[in-house]
Motif scaffolding. Structure first.
Motif, short mmCIF file in Angstrom:
data_model
loop_
_atom_site.label_atom_id
_atom_site.label_comp_id
_atom_site.label_asym_id
_atom_site.label_seq_id
_atom_site.Cartn_x
_atom_site.Cartn_y
_atom_site.Cartn_z
N TYR A 120 6.46 5.23 0.49
CA TYR A 120 5.89 6.49 0.97
C TYR A 120 5.74 6.46 2.49
O TYR A 120 5.33 5.44 3.06
CB TYR A 120 4.52 6.74 0.32
CG TYR A 120 4.07 8.17 0.56
CD1 TYR A 120 4.56 9.21 -0.22
CD2 TYR A 120 3.21 8.48 1.61
CE1 TYR A 120 4.20 10.52 0.03
CE2 TYR A 120 2.84 9.79 1.86
CZ TYR A 120 3.34 10.81 1.07
OH TYR A 120 3.00 12.11 1.32
N PRO A 173 -8.71 9.91 12.83
CA PRO A 173 -9.84 10.39 12.01
C PRO A 173 -11.15 10.36 12.80
O PRO A 173 -11.28 9.63 13.77
CB PRO A 173 -9.86 9.39 10.85
CG PRO A 173 -9.12 8.19 11.32
CD PRO A 173 -8.13 8.66 12.33
N ASP A 209 4.03 7.84 5.90
CA ASP A 209 2.83 8.55 6.38
C ASP A 209 3.13 9.45 7.58
O ASP A 209 2.48 10.48 7.75
CB ASP A 209 1.76 7.53 6.80
CG ASP A 209 1.23 6.73 5.63
OD1 ASP A 209 1.19 7.28 4.51
OD2 ASP A 209 0.86 5.55 5.84
N ARG A 210 4.02 9.03 8.44
CA ARG A 210 4.34 9.83 9.62
C ARG A 210 5.85 9.84 9.84
O ARG A 210 6.48 8.78 9.89
CB ARG A 210 3.69 9.23 10.88
CG ARG A 210 2.17 9.28 10.90
CD ARG A 210 1.66 10.69 11.15
NE ARG A 210 0.20 10.71 11.16
CZ ARG A 210 -0.54 11.05 10.11
NH1 ARG A 210 0.03 11.41 8.97
NH2 ARG A 210 -1.86 11.05 10.21
N GLN A 259 -14.64 9.56 8.05
CA GLN A 259 -13.24 9.16 7.81
C GLN A 259 -12.84 8.02 8.75
O GLN A 259 -12.08 7.14 8.38
CB GLN A 259 -12.32 10.36 8.03
CG GLN A 259 -12.55 11.44 7.03
CD GLN A 259 -11.25 11.91 6.40
OE1 GLN A 259 -10.17 11.66 6.92
NE2 GLN A 259 -11.35 12.55 5.27
N MET A 305 -0.15 2.37 8.77
CA MET A 305 0.71 3.48 8.34
C MET A 305 2.17 3.02 8.20
O MET A 305 2.56 2.01 8.75
CB MET A 305 0.69 4.59 9.38
CG MET A 305 -0.55 5.45 9.31
SD MET A 305 -0.41 6.79 10.51
CE MET A 305 -1.70 7.86 9.89
N ALA A 332 0.82 -1.22 0.00
CA ALA A 332 0.00 0.00 0.00
C ALA A 332 0.86 1.27 0.00
O ALA A 332 0.31 2.37 -0.07
CB ALA A 332 -0.94 0.00 1.20
N HIS A 333 2.17 1.12 0.11
CA HIS A 333 3.02 2.32 0.24
C HIS A 333 4.11 2.45 -0.81
O HIS A 333 4.96 3.33 -0.71
CB HIS A 333 3.64 2.37 1.65
CG HIS A 333 2.63 2.70 2.70
ND1 HIS A 333 1.86 1.74 3.32
CD2 HIS A 333 2.24 3.89 3.21
CE1 HIS A 333 1.04 2.33 4.16
NE2 HIS A 333 1.25 3.63 4.12
N VAL A 334 4.12 1.56 -1.80
CA VAL A 334 5.17 1.65 -2.82
C VAL A 334 4.82 2.78 -3.80
O VAL A 334 3.82 2.71 -4.51
CB VAL A 334 5.33 0.31 -3.58
CG1 VAL A 334 6.37 0.46 -4.69
CG2 VAL A 334 5.76 -0.78 -2.60
N ALA A 335 5.64 3.80 -3.82
CA ALA A 335 5.40 4.93 -4.73
C ALA A 335 6.13 4.73 -6.05
O ALA A 335 5.77 5.30 -7.07
CB ALA A 335 5.83 6.24 -4.08
N ALA A 378 -14.25 4.87 7.31
CA ALA A 378 -13.49 4.43 6.14
C ALA A 378 -12.16 3.81 6.58
O ALA A 378 -11.74 2.76 6.09
CB ALA A 378 -13.23 5.62 5.21
N ALA A 379 -11.54 4.47 7.55
CA ALA A 379 -10.26 3.96 8.06
C ALA A 379 -10.47 2.59 8.69
O ALA A 379 -9.73 1.63 8.40
CB ALA A 379 -9.69 4.93 9.08
N TRP A 415 -10.71 -0.30 6.35
CA TRP A 415 -9.43 -0.77 5.81
C TRP A 415 -8.60 -1.48 6.88
O TRP A 415 -8.00 -2.52 6.64
CB TRP A 415 -8.64 0.42 5.21
CG TRP A 415 -7.39 -0.05 4.53
CD1 TRP A 415 -7.32 -0.97 3.52
CD2 TRP A 415 -6.05 0.34 4.82
NE1 TRP A 415 -6.00 -1.16 3.15
CE2 TRP A 415 -5.20 -0.37 3.94
CE3 TRP A 415 -5.47 1.22 5.73
CZ2 TRP A 415 -3.82 -0.23 3.95
CZ3 TRP A 415 -4.09 1.36 5.73
CH2 TRP A 415 -3.27 0.64 4.86
#
Ligand code: SF4
Lengths: 201, 467
Positions: free
Chosen positions: B27, B253, B29-30, B257, B125, B13-16, B260-261, B264
């Protein structure tokens, strides 16, 4: 960043396992806001006594190893704290290559960012190089990054693995940030996508 | 779709960007920042005219250098170089517009305690910090790990990290823990089993009934020390406890939100038939209250054991063990319970949370310390306030503990809290390295309850005898 291509130099033996970054550079030297000048405090607590005098037995205090450019050490080198002050101190002392059976992850990465080559070799081969290093200043090892070899003072050659991307950066002295910024479009589009799929982040 | 581990899912979910050789831009997130490992990174940005790419995802707090005595507002309590580092962080946070909790803020504390407490750390995250104990945040099912200062600069400038994927390791703790056994005993016992390099190259997921039974605080203690086992990160799949902890936190959130969070987050677990490169299973019932005897976190023994001899070990560990024994001033064969303690330190990002203080206070209630000095350093100003409200502070003070302000303190002794040469300390922190708590200082790692027990008897103590 300084390039690393080949290096022929004196290797200092440190046959100790789990050499942690607290040993490499104790915390009292982390209060600097600069990257330079840490070499005199490399291995500080092993190198100097309570009065700040050199401990003659410590390997880097011995006349034959004062100009060492290579370090041969035991398993799990660089474990513990993530402090990049550890490679900064190593580099500032003049060491450009560390050879050990294994390295801790964060330290290993930090080396490449500072023009230092960490080489992991099987224990038996490190044992051979350790013996070689123990011969002192006349025993110069040669590291060839292009060919990925370490050559002992007796001419014995050992091959090592290195991540191709890291090798490329080290050989050309490339700055990671500059390279990543060339991919800004990918980061932009990732961010746009993520702001839809995970808007709470 | 092929089955995935929790780590695989978060990674994917984090490969840019992915290069042909598998090198990825991950990527972030924090990004958490503290004063010791960041000045050179901000200086680098200035020198290259770069900015912080995502200041809203960047959070800074001073913790390592700050004095924890009540008079710390007085600048004279800090050495010049510590003050310069903290001032540099003040300035960098302001200049680059990042979130900041200054020393004067009640929310200030150890970066790994502040992140979760403020809801910055959430499941799924990626979280990084120029600090190896970033692994702590893995307790939320976040991929969290320490980075060096060059990487801090890289994340500041690009909000990504150049990474290659690690391997998957599963550490399962089955069944129930026995009374007196805590999260700290789990995490130390795992390191005692794998060794400090056992996790190198892996991301560890902790699972099993004993892990599920832990509170979020306990899970943070377990993940915190993943790095001591050499792992890149430690993870625990999020569950109802995780969601409950996160709900209502300042930066979690809200409303739609949140829903939605949550939807996931509920997908974040390792699939049944996911592939593991390495598996370790430990029975919860087999874990005893443990202490360390040497100068590596792998030097773990049940409190009922005796100091080992160097000859009990093999290979390079023989010399290392002898060196440890000499440094620690211990003789092989001495029962651990006879080892006398000078100082007790309760705190750090491993065990500086409210539950840790409750566990220690429980043992200390109505008792007096039998050591030269003992201190409690809460992990954050909010933990401290809560402990005062619950009456824990009074228990500590009446027992003879110093009741401090929040910070890293004697965990690494960058501030004035240091051991003297030869001084022996029962500590709830995470590293017993030579000199870690002060030059020549001798550290025994253990749980808060065990540290409290040692404070009362003046020796390493089996907490079960005081329960
Ligand atoms: S409490 Fe100790 S281990 Fe945790 S961040 Fe501070 S210095 Fe590091």
């Amino acid at each position: 960043m300084d390039k690393f291509e080949t290096l022929t130099g004196i290797a200092a033996p440190m046959p100790l396992i789990n050499i942690d970054t607290d040993m490499i550079i104790p915390k009292q030297f982390l209060k600097t806001i600069k990257r330079s000048g840490l070499g005199v405090n490399l291995f500080d607590e092993m190198r100097y006594d309570d009065d700040g005098k050199e401990i003659p037995d410590f390997v880097l205090n011995k006349p034959q190893y004062r100009d060492a450019e290579i370090l041969v050490a035991g398993d799990n080198f660089g474990c513990g704290s993530s402090r990049e002050h550890a490679p900064w101190a190593i580099k500032d002392f003049g060491i450009r290559c560390v050879i050990a059976p294994s390295f801790a992850d964060i330290f290993f990465n930090n080396c490449f960012k500072n023009g230092i080559l960490p080489i992991a070799l099987p224990q038996e081969q490190v044992d051979v190089l350790m013996k070689d290093a123990e011969k002192g200043a006349n025993a110069r090892m040669t590291i060839d990054l292009e060919a990925q070899t370490v050559t002992s003072s007796d001419g014995e050659v050992f091959s090592f693995d290195v991540d191709p991307f890291k090798k490329h950066c080290l050989m050309n002295g490339l700055d990671d940030i500059g390279l990543t910024m060339e991919k800004a479009a990918s980061i932009d589009s990732y961010e746009a996508k993520a702001s839809q799929s995970r808007p709470w982040v | 779709m092929s089955p995935k581990t929790l780590y695989d899912k978060i990674w994917d979910a984090h490969v840019a960007h992915e290069a042909d050789d598998g090198t990825c831009l991950l990527y972030i997130d924090r990004h958490l920042v503290h004063e010791v490992t960041s000045p050179q990174a901000f200086e680098g940005l200035r020198m290259t005219n770069r900015t912080v790419r995502a200041p809203d995802k960047t959070i800074a707090v001073p913790d390592h250098n700050v004095p924890t005595t009540l008079d710390r507002a007085n600048a004279a309590t800090m050495t010049e170089d510590s003050r310069i580092q903290v001032e540099a962080l003040d300035k960098n946070a302001k200049d680059f517009g990042i979130h900041y909790y200054p020393v004067s803020d009640v929310r200030q504390g150890i970066v790994h305690i502040v992140g979760p407490e403020q809801g910055w750390t959430l499941p799924g995250m990626t979280v990084v910090c120029g600090d190896s104990h970033t692994a702590t945040h893995g307790a939320f099912g976040a991929l969290a790990h320490g980075i060096g200062t060059s990487e801090v600069e890289h994340v500041l400038a690009t909000q990504t990290l150049i990474q290659k994927k690690s391997k998957n390791m599963k550490v399962e703790i089955t069944g129930k823990l026995r009374p007196g056994v805590t999260a700290k005993d789990i995490t130390l016992s795992v390191i005692g089993t794998t060794g400090t390099a056992g996790g190198t190259g892996y991301v560890i997921e902790y699972c099993g009934e004993a892990i599920r039974d832990l509170s979020m605080e306990g899970r943070m203690t377990v993940c915190n020390m993943a790095i001591e086992g050499g792992a890149r990160a430690g993870l625990i799949a999020p569950d109802e406890k995780t969601f409950e902890y996160c709900m209502g936190r300042p930066h979690a959130p809200k409303g739609a939100q949140w829903e939605a969070a949550l939807a996931w987050w509920k997908t974040l677990y390792s699939d049944d038939d996911a592939h593991w490169d390495k598996v370790l299973t430990i029975k919860g019932e087999d874990i005893a209250p443990v202490v360390t005897w040497g100068t590596s976190p792998e030097d773990v023994l049940p409190i009922t054991a005796s100091v080992p001899a160097a000859s009990d070990f093999k290979g390079g560990k023989v010399d290392a063990a002898q060196r440890s024994l000499d440094y620690m001033g211990l003789t092989a064969g001495t029962p651990l319970k006879e080892v006398e303690i000078d100082t007790v330190f309760i705190g750090s990002c491993t065990n500086g949370r409210i539950e840790d203080l409750r566990a220690a206070a429980e043992i200390l209630k109505g008792k007096k310390i039998a050591v030269k000095r003992a201190m409690v350093v809460p992990g954050s100003g909010l933990v401290r306030a809560q402990a005062e409200e619950e009456g824990l502070a009074d228990i500590f003070k009446e027992a003879g503990f110093e009741w401090r302000l929040a910070g890293c303190s004697m965990c690494l002794a960058m501030n004035p809290d240091q051991l003297q040469p030869g001084e022996r300390c029962a500590a709830t922190s995470n590293r017993n390295f030579e000199g870690r708590q002060g030059r020549g200082g001798r550290t025994h790692l253990m749980s808060p309850a065990m540290a409290a027990a040692a404070a009362i008897t003046g020796k390493l103590t089996d907490v079960r005898e005081l329960m």
